[in-house]
Design a protein around this motif. Sequence first.
Motif, PDB file in Angstrom:
ATOM      1  N   GLY A   6       0.703  -1.232   0.032  1.00 34.55           N
ATOM      2  CA  GLY A   6      -0.175  -0.161   0.005  1.00 34.55           C
ATOM      3  C   GLY A   6       0.712   1.318   0.016  1.00 34.55           C
ATOM      4  N   GLN A   7       2.119   1.065  -0.274  1.00 32.44           N
ATOM      5  CA  GLN A   7       2.886   2.383  -0.317  1.00 32.44           C
ATOM      6  C   GLN A   7       3.395   2.753  -1.748  1.00 32.44           C
ATOM      7  N   VAL A   8       3.413   3.992  -2.060  1.00 34.52           N
ATOM      8  CA  VAL A   8       3.704   4.660  -3.371  1.00 34.52           C
ATOM      9  C   VAL A   8       5.088   5.467  -3.248  1.00 34.52           C
ATOM     10  N   TRP A   9       5.992   4.898  -3.708  1.00 28.61           N
ATOM     11  CA  TRP A   9       7.390   5.862  -3.830  1.00 28.61           C
ATOM     12  C   TRP A   9       7.622   6.201  -5.107  1.00 28.61           C
ATOM     13  N   VAL A  10       7.981   7.592  -5.103  1.00 24.64           N
ATOM     14  CA  VAL A  10       8.321   8.149  -6.276  1.00 24.64           C
ATOM     15  C   VAL A  10       9.693   8.801  -6.077  1.00 24.64           C
ATOM     16  N   THR A  11      10.041   9.056  -7.372  1.00 25.05           N
ATOM     17  CA  THR A  11      11.385   9.838  -7.529  1.00 25.05           C
ATOM     18  C   THR A  11      11.081  11.415  -8.191  1.00 25.05           C
ATOM     19  N   PRO A  12      11.644  12.199  -7.879  1.00 23.62           N
ATOM     20  CA  PRO A  12      11.636  13.587  -8.258  1.00 23.62           C
ATOM     21  C   PRO A  12      12.253  13.889  -9.442  1.00 23.62           C
ATOM     22  N   GLU A  13      11.754  14.687 -10.348  1.00 30.50           N
ATOM     23  CA  GLU A  13      12.324  14.943 -11.700  1.00 30.50           C
ATOM     24  C   GLU A  13      12.244  16.488 -11.905  1.00 30.50           C
ATOM     25  N   GLN A  14      13.319  17.009 -12.016  1.00 31.93           N
ATOM     26  CA  GLN A  14      13.364  18.677 -12.189  1.00 31.93           C
ATOM     27  C   GLN A  14      13.268  19.028 -13.599  1.00 31.93           C
ATOM     28  N   HIS A  15      12.634  19.939 -13.973  1.00 28.24           N
ATOM     29  CA  HIS A  15      12.568  20.534 -15.140  1.00 28.24           C
ATOM     30  C   HIS A  15      12.662  21.898 -15.240  1.00 28.24           C
ATOM     31  N   ALA A  16      13.136  22.548 -16.076  1.00 27.40           N
ATOM     32  CA  ALA A  16      13.457  24.046 -16.334  1.00 27.40           C
ATOM     33  C   ALA A  16      13.598  24.371 -17.569  1.00 27.40           C
ATOM     34  N   PHE A  17      13.125  25.678 -17.924  1.00 28.34           N
ATOM     35  CA  PHE A  17      13.163  26.129 -19.130  1.00 28.34           C
ATOM     36  C   PHE A  17      13.534  27.407 -19.200  1.00 28.34           C
ATOM     37  N   THR A  18      14.273  27.992 -20.114  1.00 30.14           N
ATOM     38  CA  THR A  18      14.844  29.376 -20.054  1.00 30.14           C
ATOM     39  C   THR A  18      14.495  30.038 -21.294  1.00 30.14           C
ATOM     40  N   ALA A  19      14.348  31.462 -21.076  1.00 31.91           N
ATOM     41  CA  ALA A  19      14.066  32.158 -22.412  1.00 31.91           C
ATOM     42  C   ALA A  19      15.205  32.665 -23.104  1.00 31.91           C
ATOM     43  N   ASP A  20      15.286  32.392 -24.453  1.00 28.90           N
ATOM     44  CA  ASP A  20      16.571  33.090 -25.347  1.00 28.90           C
ATOM     45  C   ASP A  20      16.169  34.663 -25.604  1.00 28.90           C
ATOM     46  N   ALA A  21      16.808  35.330 -26.371  1.00 31.98           N
ATOM     47  CA  ALA A  21      16.793  36.525 -26.818  1.00 31.98           C
ATOM     48  C   ALA A  21      15.456  36.740 -27.695  1.00 31.98           C
ATOM     49  N   ASP A  22      14.961  36.164 -28.371  1.00 34.14           N
ATOM     50  CA  ASP A  22      13.704  36.067 -29.209  1.00 34.14           C
ATOM     51  C   ASP A  22      12.586  35.963 -28.087  1.00 34.14           C
ATOM     52  N   GLY A  23      12.681  35.375 -27.109  1.00 32.48           N
ATOM     53  CA  GLY A  23      11.393  35.231 -26.184  1.00 32.48           C
ATOM     54  C   GLY A  23      11.162  33.741 -26.299  1.00 32.48           C
ATOM     55  N   LYS A  24      11.806  32.898 -26.851  1.00 31.41           N
ATOM     56  CA  LYS A  24      11.515  31.455 -27.147  1.00 31.41           C
ATOM     57  C   LYS A  24      11.995  30.693 -25.822  1.00 31.41           C
ATOM     58  N   TYR A  25      11.293  29.573 -25.440  1.00 30.48           N
ATOM     59  CA  TYR A  25      11.871  28.877 -24.273  1.00 30.48           C
ATOM     60  C   TYR A  25      12.314  27.528 -24.649  1.00 30.48           C
ATOM     61  N   SER A  26      13.544  27.336 -24.232  1.00 33.55           N
ATOM     62  CA  SER A  26      14.125  25.887 -24.353  1.00 33.55           C
ATOM     63  C   SER A  26      14.448  25.138 -22.718  1.00 33.55           C
ATOM     64  N   ALA A  27      14.679  23.868 -22.967  1.00 29.63           N
ATOM     65  CA  ALA A  27      14.972  23.269 -22.012  1.00 29.63           C
ATOM     66  C   ALA A  27      16.350  23.550 -21.504  1.00 29.63           C
ATOM     67  N   THR A  28      16.575  23.647 -20.273  1.00 30.52           N
ATOM     68  CA  THR A  28      18.165  23.760 -19.670  1.00 30.52           C
ATOM     69  C   THR A  28      18.104  22.885 -18.419  1.00 30.52           C
ATOM     70  N   ASP A  29      19.453  22.637 -18.146  1.00 31.99           N
ATOM     71  CA  ASP A  29      19.898  21.943 -17.038  1.00 31.99           C
ATOM     72  C   ASP A  29      20.476  22.733 -15.885  1.00 31.99           C
ATOM     73  N   THR A  30      20.707  23.717 -16.042  1.00 35.41           N
ATOM     74  CA  THR A  30      21.142  24.690 -15.170  1.00 35.41           C
ATOM     75  C   THR A  30      20.334  26.237 -15.207  1.00 35.41           C
ATOM     76  N   PRO A  31      19.138  25.928 -14.396  1.00 37.57           N
ATOM     77  CA  PRO A  31      18.181  27.136 -14.323  1.00 37.57           C
ATOM     78  C   PRO A  31      18.743  28.053 -13.623  1.00 37.57           C
ATOM     79  N   SER A  32      18.437  29.409 -13.975  1.00 38.82           N
ATOM     80  CA  SER A  32      18.807  30.589 -13.210  1.00 38.82           C
ATOM     81  C   SER A  32      17.482  31.233 -12.684  1.00 38.82           C
ATOM     82  N   SER A  33      17.705  32.215 -12.066  1.00 41.11           N
ATOM     83  CA  SER A  33      16.723  33.210 -11.712  1.00 41.11           C
ATOM     84  C   SER A  33      15.747  34.038 -12.727  1.00 41.11           C
ATOM     85  N   GLY A  34      14.456  33.604 -12.683  1.00 45.27           N
ATOM     86  CA  GLY A  34      13.609  33.957 -14.019  1.00 45.27           C
ATOM     87  C   GLY A  34      13.219  32.721 -14.986  1.00 45.27           C
ATOM     88  N   ASP A  35      13.738  31.848 -14.584  1.00 42.70           N
ATOM     89  CA  ASP A  35      13.383  30.593 -15.470  1.00 42.70           C
ATOM     90  C   ASP A  35      12.238  29.984 -15.027  1.00 42.70           C
TER      91      ASP A  35
END
Length: 321
Positions: free
Chosen positions: A37-66
């Motif tokens: 009756g126990q359910v164990w989970v693993t967390p998975e982090q997702h982050a997207f950052t915006a480029d100069a054109d305002g389009k978002y793409s995945a990143t492994d090193t998120p920063s403030s504002g992402d």
Amino acid sequence: MDKSSEASKNSNTLIWGIIFIIGAIMLVWSMSTSRTGQVWVTPEQHAFTADADGKYSATDTPSSGDIEWVTYNVVPDSELTQEVIDSGSVTLSWSRTIGLWLAAIFTLFILSFLVGDNPAYKFAEALVVGTSAGYVMVIGIWDVFVPLLLGKLAPGFVQTAFLPGMDVSAGTQFLYIIPAILIIMLLFQLMPSGGWISRWPIAFFIGITAGYRMIGYVEADLVAQIKAGIVPLWVTGENGFAFWASFNAVLLTVATLSAMIYFFFSVEHKGFIGKTARIGIWFLMITFGASFGYTVMGRIALLAARLEFLFGDWLHFIPSS
């Protein structure tokens, strides 16, 4: 109640009592030896950052504002060991665990009807009906009433208050006042002296639905069936005569005609007509039997799925991959 029926009832109660006792012992044993009756989970982090054109793409090193969020993946039993738990890479999901136990308990409540009508079954039944009614009402309001009626009559208000992404370029569509009036008339059914007003929209809805459904039924159940029954009896392919295709066509024709003759009562079923009608009965019984068997098979599949849930996801007697 006679003695035989009372003895049968006592016997059934004893049998089910033994089954429940065995089940309780197995549950206690499983909880003491495994993570039942126990359910164990693993967390998975997702982050997207915006480029100069305002389009978002995945990143492994998120920063403030992402844009960041976390998803949780259920760990299968085959990968869940004490070493993995001690490492801290997995966490116990209390929300999923509580949901798992509720699903298992209510499944058992529904299955308890096999013993007879009881308060547990009535409670589960009432909860399912009430929850379903509430869910359908909410879906009807937010998927139908608000966007398809209010959104047509007051698009600006609906966009500002409820649906910011709604397209309001079409403006107010006054034609939708008609269904709004019909809905208001339908509510008169709740009033003591205004029930006759609600009959008009009910008649309108039934008439429209009947006409709309009739077209679909005629095309699917009548025209399509007639078209499928008109087939050539002599079928040829690339290699010449196709025996099995021709055999199927002849069998289909014989079954169709004999079944139709069985329901033709203007002529007495004697001689050739009677023998043909008897053949039609055989085809009808085979068809009904296959249909019934298919229905039973579907119900058994549902039961097997619930048993797999109980013994696999809940009790962990069946290891999950």
